[in-house]
Design an enzyme around this catalytic site. Structure first.
Site, short mmCIF file in Angstrom:
data_model
loop_
_atom_site.label_atom_id
_atom_site.label_comp_id
_atom_site.label_asym_id
_atom_site.label_seq_id
_atom_site.Cartn_x
_atom_site.Cartn_y
_atom_site.Cartn_z
N MET A 90 60.74 14.58 80.29
CA MET A 90 59.57 14.11 79.54
C MET A 90 58.38 13.75 80.42
O MET A 90 57.53 12.97 80.01
CB MET A 90 59.97 12.92 78.66
CG MET A 90 61.02 13.27 77.61
SD MET A 90 60.52 14.63 76.54
CE MET A 90 59.28 13.81 75.55
N HIS A 109 61.41 24.66 74.65
CA HIS A 109 60.57 23.87 73.75
C HIS A 109 60.99 24.13 72.31
O HIS A 109 61.18 25.28 71.92
CB HIS A 109 59.10 24.26 73.97
CG HIS A 109 58.17 23.40 73.20
ND1 HIS A 109 57.83 22.13 73.62
CD2 HIS A 109 57.55 23.59 72.02
CE1 HIS A 109 57.02 21.59 72.71
NE2 HIS A 109 56.85 22.45 71.73
N GLU A 142 50.83 24.92 85.22
CA GLU A 142 50.26 23.58 85.41
C GLU A 142 49.82 22.92 84.11
O GLU A 142 49.39 21.78 84.11
CB GLU A 142 49.13 23.67 86.44
CG GLU A 142 49.71 23.99 87.81
CD GLU A 142 48.66 24.44 88.82
OE1 GLU A 142 47.48 24.11 88.64
OE2 GLU A 142 49.06 25.11 89.79
C1 GRF Z 1 65.07 19.60 73.28
O1 GRF Z 1 64.70 19.68 71.93
C2 GRF Z 1 64.15 20.44 74.13
O2 GRF Z 1 63.65 21.56 73.49
C3 GRF Z 1 63.01 19.49 74.42
O3 GRF Z 1 63.64 18.25 74.57
C4 GRF Z 1 64.85 18.20 73.83
C5 GRF Z 1 65.94 17.77 74.76
O4 GRF Z 1 67.15 17.51 74.11
N1 GRF Z 1 62.24 19.93 75.57
P1 GRF Z 1 68.47 17.24 74.96
O5 GRF Z 1 68.19 16.09 75.89
O6 GRF Z 1 68.78 18.51 75.71
O7 GRF Z 1 69.53 16.90 73.97
#
Ligand code: GRF
Length: 197
Positions: A90, A109, A142
């Site tokens: 994140m 994503h 980026e």
């Molecule tokens: C997933 O939905 C992914 O697409 C997004 O973040 C979420 C992560 O879920 N980037 P997890 O931690 O793999 O369960």
């Protein structure tokens, strides 16, 4: 065998799907590192349970995003990793991290990019009344969720579907798609858009 690092901030269900793919031999790679920016990420626990080296790198112990990213880069560089696989990581990575690894960072994503980049993508697609959504695997550049798209798979949104139900189905699709694409990346059997590596 190719070595990969997985970065995750949360639950790590995509990490788990990758761990299982490696275990089953469908992803011919070694997960050399699971890295998180959150000490309490369940992803770290999943990594530990699978016997993978894990690292928590605390953004708060660095004076700037650049210094934090330099620490992330050092973790990757020290392990001869061919791919950095983002699985619910994140934090937005700065050019200091992205440039040296150009074309070697991949992300998943939960939407059909370029629609619904950023957070709460499943919810936003549902609330907008979309008839379909899906998942996108893309190389990381980026920007935020802007890199070259490697694969997209669609999912029809059912009439009256709840956020919970749709979220569950999107995640299921992710767990099928991501291991497949990562396998193709490490075996070099996927077409990588020109100029990205
Ligand atoms: C997933 O939905 C992914 O697409 C997004 O973040 C979420 C992560 O879920 N980037 P997890 O931690 O793999 O369960």
């Amino acid at each position: 065998m190719e070595r990969i690092a997985v970065f995750a901030s949360g639950n790590g269900s995509n990490l788990q799907a990758l761990i299982e793919g490696v275990r089953a031999g469908t992803i011919p790679a070694v997960i050399a590192l699971v890295l998180s920016d959150r000490a309490d990420a369940y992803a770290l626990e999943r990594g530990r349970k699978a016997g993978i080296e894990t690292r928590f790198v605390d953004r708060k112990s660095f004076p700037s995003r650049e210094a934090f990213d330099a620490a992330l880069l050092a973790e990757v560089n020290g392990r001869k990793v061919g791919w950095v696989v983002l699985a619910g990581f994140m934090r937005i990575l700065t050019p200091d991290f992205v440039r040296p690894l150009a074309g070697r960072i991949v992300n998943i994503h939960p939407a059909l990019l370029p629609k619904y980049p950023g957070t709460h993508s499943i919810e936003r697609a549902l609330e907008a009344g979309e008839r379909e959504t899906g998942v996108t695997v893309h190389l990381v550049d980026e920007g935020v969720d802007t890199g070259p798209i490697l694969r997209q798979e669609k999912l029809e949104i059912r009439p009256g579907e709840t956020l919970e139900g749709l979220t569950e189905r999107v995640h299921q699709l992710e767990h099928e798609v991501y291991p497949r694409v990562v396998a193709e990346l490490v075996t070099g059997t996927i077409r990588i858009p020109k100029g990205t590596r």
